[in-house]
Design a protein around this motif. Sequence first.
Motif, PDB file in Angstrom:
ATOM      1  N   HIS A  15       5.601   2.891  -1.586  1.00 31.84           N
ATOM      2  CA  HIS A  15       4.566   2.990  -0.524  1.00 31.84           C
ATOM      3  C   HIS A  15       3.952   1.302   0.355  1.00 31.84           C
ATOM      4  O   HIS A  15       3.318   1.375   1.042  1.00 31.84           O
ATOM      5  CB  HIS A  15       3.076   2.949  -1.326  1.00 31.84           C
TER       6      HIS A  15
ATOM      7  N   LYS B  88      -8.304   2.294  -9.488  1.00 30.03           N
ATOM      8  CA  LYS B  88      -8.420   2.690 -10.685  1.00 30.03           C
ATOM      9  C   LYS B  88      -7.476   2.199 -11.893  1.00 30.03           C
ATOM     10  O   LYS B  88      -8.111   2.183 -12.972  1.00 30.03           O
ATOM     11  CB  LYS B  88      -8.248   4.244 -10.631  1.00 30.03           C
ATOM     12  N   THR B  89      -6.177   2.073 -11.617  1.00 24.82           N
ATOM     13  CA  THR B  89      -5.474   1.433 -12.668  1.00 24.82           C
ATOM     14  C   THR B  89      -5.682   0.211 -13.098  1.00 24.82           C
ATOM     15  O   THR B  89      -5.534  -0.309 -14.300  1.00 24.82           O
ATOM     16  CB  THR B  89      -3.828   1.706 -12.364  1.00 24.82           C
TER      17      THR B  89
ATOM     18  N   GLU C 295      -6.711   3.609  -3.790  1.00 22.98           N
ATOM     19  CA  GLU C 295      -7.730   4.010  -4.710  1.00 22.98           C
ATOM     20  C   GLU C 295      -6.937   4.124  -6.217  1.00 22.98           C
ATOM     21  O   GLU C 295      -7.566   3.747  -7.180  1.00 22.98           O
ATOM     22  CB  GLU C 295      -8.003   5.374  -4.228  1.00 22.98           C
ATOM     23  N   PHE C 296      -5.766   4.409  -6.115  1.00 18.14           N
ATOM     24  CA  PHE C 296      -4.806   4.396  -7.277  1.00 18.14           C
ATOM     25  C   PHE C 296      -4.896   3.234  -7.953  1.00 18.14           C
ATOM     26  O   PHE C 296      -5.026   3.103  -9.304  1.00 18.14           O
ATOM     27  CB  PHE C 296      -3.441   5.135  -6.926  1.00 18.14           C
TER      28      PHE C 296
ATOM     29  N   ILE D  30       5.917   1.742  -7.242  1.00 19.39           N
ATOM     30  CA  ILE D  30       4.837   1.950  -6.374  1.00 19.39           C
ATOM     31  C   ILE D  30       5.025   0.776  -5.021  1.00 19.39           C
ATOM     32  O   ILE D  30       4.861   1.454  -3.769  1.00 19.39           O
ATOM     33  CB  ILE D  30       3.436   1.745  -6.964  1.00 19.39           C
TER      34      ILE D  30
ATOM     35  N   ARG E  61      -5.085   6.629  -0.490  1.00 16.21           N
ATOM     36  CA  ARG E  61      -4.794   7.272  -1.704  1.00 16.21           C
ATOM     37  C   ARG E  61      -4.266   6.093  -2.578  1.00 16.21           C
ATOM     38  O   ARG E  61      -4.552   6.031  -3.776  1.00 16.21           O
ATOM     39  CB  ARG E  61      -3.962   8.171  -1.421  1.00 16.21           C
ATOM     40  N   THR E  62      -3.090   5.349  -2.103  1.00 14.12           N
ATOM     41  CA  THR E  62      -2.595   4.260  -2.981  1.00 14.12           C
ATOM     42  C   THR E  62      -3.580   3.272  -3.392  1.00 14.12           C
ATOM     43  O   THR E  62      -3.428   2.570  -4.218  1.00 14.12           O
ATOM     44  CB  THR E  62      -1.285   3.553  -2.130  1.00 14.12           C
TER      45      THR E  62
END
Length: 581
Positions: A88, A118-119, A114-115, A84, A111-112
């Motif tokens: 990114h 969440k993780t 947010e990813f 990642i 988006r990244t």
Amino acid sequence: MKVEPQQLKAFLIDANLLTEEQFNEVRKKAKKTKHEISDVLVSEGLINQDQLIKLEAYILGIPFVDLEKETIDPKVLKIVPEPIARSHNIVAFRKSGNNLEVAMLDPKDLRTIEFIKKTTNLKILPRLTSIKSIKSVLLQYQKTLEAEFGEIIKKEVGVIKPVEEEKLEEKAELEKMAEELPVIRIVDTLMKHAILQRASDIHIELIEKEVLVRYRIDGILRDAMTLPKLASSGIVARIKVLSNLKLDEHRLPQDGRFKIETEDYKYSIRVSILPVFDGEKVVMRLLAETTKAFTLEQLGLIEENLEKVQDSLRKPVGMILITGPTGSGKTTTLYSMMDILNNPGINISTVEDPIEYRMPRINQTQVRAKIGLTFANGLRSLLRQDPDIIMVGEIRDNETANLCINASLTGHLVLSTLHTNSAAGSLPRLMDMKCEPFLIASTLNCILAQRLVRRLCGEKEKYKLKDAELKEISKYCDLETILKILKQEKLVGQRATWKNIPFYKPKPSKECPDGYKGRIGIFEVLPVTETIKELIIAKAISDRIHQQAKSEGMRTMVEDGFIKAAQGITSIEEVLRAIVE
């Protein structure tokens, strides 16, 4: 979060980085090419990437961080997985309580963010940074890889069950070992670590009580790690499975190849397995399939040498030979030459062992000696394929040498390599291969001898030579001639002496532990002139041909090396190491 064009315009003009007319021109170009205004500003050289990122950070009110010299806690770094981070351009660099600070290049990449949120279940605080900072932090992932490797060994080598000696010959038992998860993870980690460190070869050697793994980086072999001896059978078996080799063959050498491919890289791995006293030694050559051919200038050919090679490449017929020991970059030079010659109106065919890089529009044939497809047989078949240019990977025997000469006599341009120490040494070598001197003289256009030296990295230490050093250097070269050449090249003043010429030594850094990074070639180019042809026909010794070529303006490898050392590209120690070896 996006910087609007009007905001960017106002700040650029206010900071005196651009005029209104310049910005309007950039806007028109961006609209026409359908690119971002910021991308056009950088591509046109009106502003550099770092300036742009700092400006965007200021406009958006996002803090800018410089991580180029920062060492990140491995636990924090690994919060954002390496794939990642690389894909990114986003890295975690600081964690405080429930807050995680991440450095990134693109503030619009929500988006990244947010990813990661969440993780990790953490509050993400974005920061802008430079490309150099991101690259510096990405390099730190390989340091955590060593720690990760240590964990694999501690946790999982114990899972590999010892096999009784008599059972080691059994194919089924070896197949089972090769498919065990610990062995797979160990081999995968070895490969990944080597690729991250830019290694060209991996050596896996079984010694008395352990397995030694070494990587060849920039031409120098370095110890990478040691593994328990218990893991050796499984590692060799795993590599044999990947290479489609015989698992139960331990007495004969075996050669094979396989590929590894991820989002970040694509490599072809050439495998050689050799029986040794303690078991089997594995050497793997790593060939990046995404590598593009270098230009001759990037390889290190400059000025007169470059001009001589280009003149030879313009000739429609004849032979060009490249000489040097194994690992001196001969094949890379051949591929660069073919890249120059490769155009739709030309048919280029090759016979190679092995095919190191795939090239579009070039017909490449792999030598397979076991089924009778040798260099000589392959070359015979190529001549029936209507080629304009033929590349033969290596001249190894009398038959191949004579076929190359005959091919160049019948209207082809032939490129090939030969194992000799100098350009002039190629001529007696061809005569030893029963090639007629008058045929050599009438077909050979140019001989190029080369070695590879390591490039100095980033910061370097300036120094001047002392008497003792000059005395040592004089054993290997003519100091007066080299000083004259440095003056001709205007690298030093006309009144310069050896004692006041600045040279450079490697300065170790975090990025380059030994002060070197990458390699460049040093060359000598011997065009076959009328006088050289006469010497060939007279069967003159290589020293006589060398002296004649020098009197006609040929620069030796050591002289070319000293030019690069005076320019600060490499060090004198590197030049002498390459020449003396």
